[in-house]
Design a protein around this motif. Sequence first.
Motif, PDB file in Angstrom:
ATOM      1  N   SER A   5       0.820  -1.221   0.000  1.00 19.56           N
ATOM      2  CA  SER A   5       0.000   0.000   0.000  1.00 19.56           C
ATOM      3  C   SER A   5       0.850   1.266   0.000  1.00 19.56           C
ATOM      4  O   SER A   5       0.413   2.300  -0.480  1.00 19.56           O
ATOM      5  CB  SER A   5      -0.958   0.020   1.199  1.00 19.56           C
ATOM      6  OG  SER A   5      -0.272   0.324   2.399  1.00 19.56           O
ATOM      7  N   GLN A   6       2.071   1.184   0.499  1.00 20.92           N
ATOM      8  CA  GLN A   6       2.955   2.344   0.575  1.00 20.92           C
ATOM      9  C   GLN A   6       3.910   2.449  -0.612  1.00 20.92           C
ATOM     10  O   GLN A   6       4.634   3.432  -0.743  1.00 20.92           O
ATOM     11  CB  GLN A   6       3.767   2.299   1.881  1.00 20.92           C
ATOM     12  CG  GLN A   6       2.918   2.318   3.135  1.00 20.92           C
ATOM     13  CD  GLN A   6       2.053   3.556   3.246  1.00 20.92           C
ATOM     14  OE1 GLN A   6       2.552   4.669   3.244  1.00 20.92           O
ATOM     15  NE2 GLN A   6       0.747   3.367   3.340  1.00 20.92           N
ATOM     16  N   ASP A   7       3.925   1.439  -1.480  1.00 20.69           N
ATOM     17  CA  ASP A   7       4.839   1.384  -2.624  1.00 20.69           C
ATOM     18  C   ASP A   7       4.316   2.280  -3.756  1.00 20.69           C
ATOM     19  O   ASP A   7       3.321   1.970  -4.396  1.00 20.69           O
ATOM     20  CB  ASP A   7       4.964  -0.069  -3.098  1.00 20.69           C
ATOM     21  CG  ASP A   7       6.026  -0.254  -4.167  1.00 20.69           C
ATOM     22  OD1 ASP A   7       6.440   0.740  -4.809  1.00 20.69           O
ATOM     23  OD2 ASP A   7       6.432  -1.415  -4.369  1.00 20.69           O
ATOM     24  N   GLU A   8       5.014   3.396  -3.998  1.00 22.07           N
ATOM     25  CA  GLU A   8       4.588   4.341  -5.031  1.00 22.07           C
ATOM     26  C   GLU A   8       4.533   3.693  -6.410  1.00 22.07           C
ATOM     27  O   GLU A   8       3.722   4.084  -7.245  1.00 22.07           O
ATOM     28  CB  GLU A   8       5.503   5.564  -5.048  1.00 22.07           C
ATOM     29  CG  GLU A   8       5.316   6.471  -3.859  1.00 22.07           C
ATOM     30  CD  GLU A   8       6.228   7.689  -3.878  1.00 22.07           C
ATOM     31  OE1 GLU A   8       6.705   8.080  -4.970  1.00 22.07           O
ATOM     32  OE2 GLU A   8       6.461   8.250  -2.790  1.00 22.07           O
ATOM     33  N   GLU A   9       5.393   2.707  -6.657  1.00 22.90           N
ATOM     34  CA  GLU A   9       5.399   2.026  -7.953  1.00 22.90           C
ATOM     35  C   GLU A   9       4.120   1.230  -8.195  1.00 22.90           C
ATOM     36  O   GLU A   9       3.769   0.937  -9.332  1.00 22.90           O
ATOM     37  CB  GLU A   9       6.605   1.090  -8.057  1.00 22.90           C
ATOM     38  CG  GLU A   9       7.931   1.814  -8.117  1.00 22.90           C
ATOM     39  CD  GLU A   9       9.114   0.862  -8.130  1.00 22.90           C
ATOM     40  OE1 GLU A   9       8.915  -0.362  -8.313  1.00 22.90           O
ATOM     41  OE2 GLU A   9      10.247   1.350  -7.959  1.00 22.90           O
ATOM     42  N   LYS A  10       3.407   0.867  -7.129  1.00 16.96           N
ATOM     43  CA  LYS A  10       2.189   0.070  -7.261  1.00 16.96           C
ATOM     44  C   LYS A  10       0.905   0.896  -7.139  1.00 16.96           C
ATOM     45  O   LYS A  10      -0.186   0.374  -7.326  1.00 16.96           O
ATOM     46  CB  LYS A  10       2.181  -1.054  -6.218  1.00 16.96           C
ATOM     47  CG  LYS A  10       3.279  -2.083  -6.467  1.00 16.96           C
ATOM     48  CD  LYS A  10       3.046  -3.323  -5.658  1.00 16.96           C
ATOM     49  CE  LYS A  10       4.124  -4.340  -5.905  1.00 16.96           C
ATOM     50  NZ  LYS A  10       3.862  -5.183  -7.066  1.00 16.96           N
ATOM     51  N   MET A  11       1.028   2.183  -6.838  1.00 14.14           N
ATOM     52  CA  MET A  11      -0.168   3.001  -6.617  1.00 14.14           C
ATOM     53  C   MET A  11      -1.055   3.089  -7.860  1.00 14.14           C
ATOM     54  O   MET A  11      -2.273   3.132  -7.749  1.00 14.14           O
ATOM     55  CB  MET A  11       0.203   4.380  -6.090  1.00 14.14           C
ATOM     56  CG  MET A  11       0.665   4.319  -4.661  1.00 14.14           C
ATOM     57  SD  MET A  11       1.028   5.945  -3.989  1.00 14.14           S
ATOM     58  CE  MET A  11       1.507   5.473  -2.325  1.00 14.14           C
ATOM     59  N   LYS A  14      -6.742  -4.657  -2.697  1.00 17.79           N
ATOM     60  CA  LYS A  14      -6.794  -6.078  -2.329  1.00 17.79           C
ATOM     61  C   LYS A  14      -6.196  -6.941  -3.446  1.00 17.79           C
ATOM     62  O   LYS A  14      -5.330  -7.779  -3.194  1.00 17.79           O
ATOM     63  CB  LYS A  14      -8.242  -6.488  -2.051  1.00 17.79           C
ATOM     64  CG  LYS A  14      -8.454  -7.978  -1.802  1.00 17.79           C
ATOM     65  CD  LYS A  14      -9.938  -8.281  -1.641  1.00 17.79           C
ATOM     66  CE  LYS A  14     -10.238  -9.761  -1.589  1.00 17.79           C
ATOM     67  NZ  LYS A  14      -9.866 -10.393  -0.343  1.00 17.79           N
ATOM     68  N   LYS A  15      -6.622  -6.694  -4.693  1.00 18.44           N
ATOM     69  CA  LYS A  15      -6.093  -7.447  -5.845  1.00 18.44           C
ATOM     70  C   LYS A  15      -4.588  -7.230  -5.988  1.00 18.44           C
ATOM     71  O   LYS A  15      -3.839  -8.171  -6.253  1.00 18.44           O
ATOM     72  CB  LYS A  15      -6.788  -7.026  -7.133  1.00 18.44           C
ATOM     73  CG  LYS A  15      -8.222  -7.458  -7.242  1.00 18.44           C
ATOM     74  CD  LYS A  15      -8.830  -6.932  -8.546  1.00 18.44           C
ATOM     75  CE  LYS A  15     -10.331  -7.002  -8.502  1.00 18.44           C
ATOM     76  NZ  LYS A  15     -10.974  -6.257  -9.574  1.00 18.44           N
ATOM     77  N   THR A  16      -4.156  -5.991  -5.823  1.00 18.62           N
ATOM     78  CA  THR A  16      -2.735  -5.657  -5.962  1.00 18.62           C
ATOM     79  C   THR A  16      -1.914  -6.366  -4.891  1.00 18.62           C
ATOM     80  O   THR A  16      -0.844  -6.919  -5.181  1.00 18.62           O
ATOM     81  CB  THR A  16      -2.530  -4.129  -5.890  1.00 18.62           C
ATOM     82  OG1 THR A  16      -3.315  -3.516  -6.920  1.00 18.62           O
ATOM     83  CG2 THR A  16      -1.075  -3.750  -6.054  1.00 18.62           C
ATOM     84  N   ILE A  17      -2.383  -6.358  -3.659  1.00 20.66           N
ATOM     85  CA  ILE A  17      -1.664  -7.023  -2.561  1.00 20.66           C
ATOM     86  C   ILE A  17      -1.646  -8.532  -2.788  1.00 20.66           C
ATOM     87  O   ILE A  17      -0.593  -9.171  -2.677  1.00 20.66           O
ATOM     88  CB  ILE A  17      -2.300  -6.681  -1.195  1.00 20.66           C
ATOM     89  CG1 ILE A  17      -2.098  -5.199  -0.863  1.00 20.66           C
ATOM     90  CG2 ILE A  17      -1.718  -7.568  -0.096  1.00 20.66           C
ATOM     91  CD1 ILE A  17      -2.920  -4.695   0.320  1.00 20.66           C
TER      92      ILE A  17
END
Length: 180
Positions: free
Chosen positions: A47-53, A165-168
């Motif tokens: 959730s804190q990873d800017e690359e995944k936002m 949720k999907k990303t995690i």
Amino acid sequence: MKYLKYILGIIGVLVIVFFMIGIIKPELTYEAEIMVDKPLAESWAVSQDEEKMGDWLDGFQRIEHISGTPGTVGAVSDVYFVTEGQEMIIRETITDIDPEKSCSMIFSNDFMDMDYTIYMEPVDRRTKISSTTTVKGNGIVSKSMSALFSGTFKTQEETNLANLKKTIESNSKDYMKGMD
């Protein structure tokens, strides 16, 4: 001429009702919640990873850090989104952070201010993620519009959390590597 007076009268009443909505309900608060099938540490890291936002925040483009240390209280950033072809910049200020538990932020633009907190807590080997948001319009028109579109705000947050949720759950990056 008689019909014109009726039409103008109806328009006048609608305008008054529109503005009264913003006076009666100048802010709105809503909550959302999901369960994630990953442990707390990984859920927080993703959730804190800017690359995944961009994977979970609709229209997210980038973050530009303005001041302070990123990820700490007082840090200020401009967050860029594209919505319906229009770029929107939202100023984010971190107001409180308790790693792996919660992060509170104020999001501001000309239209409104949002007081947003995301919470995470472990539940067995899963993570419960919830959020609380309070939206305040920055003028009578934006207050009225925010009140009228309150369902849209909540739906967007529910979509964001479902995408988180999907990303995690699809994450393959090892955030714990080197932290032992």
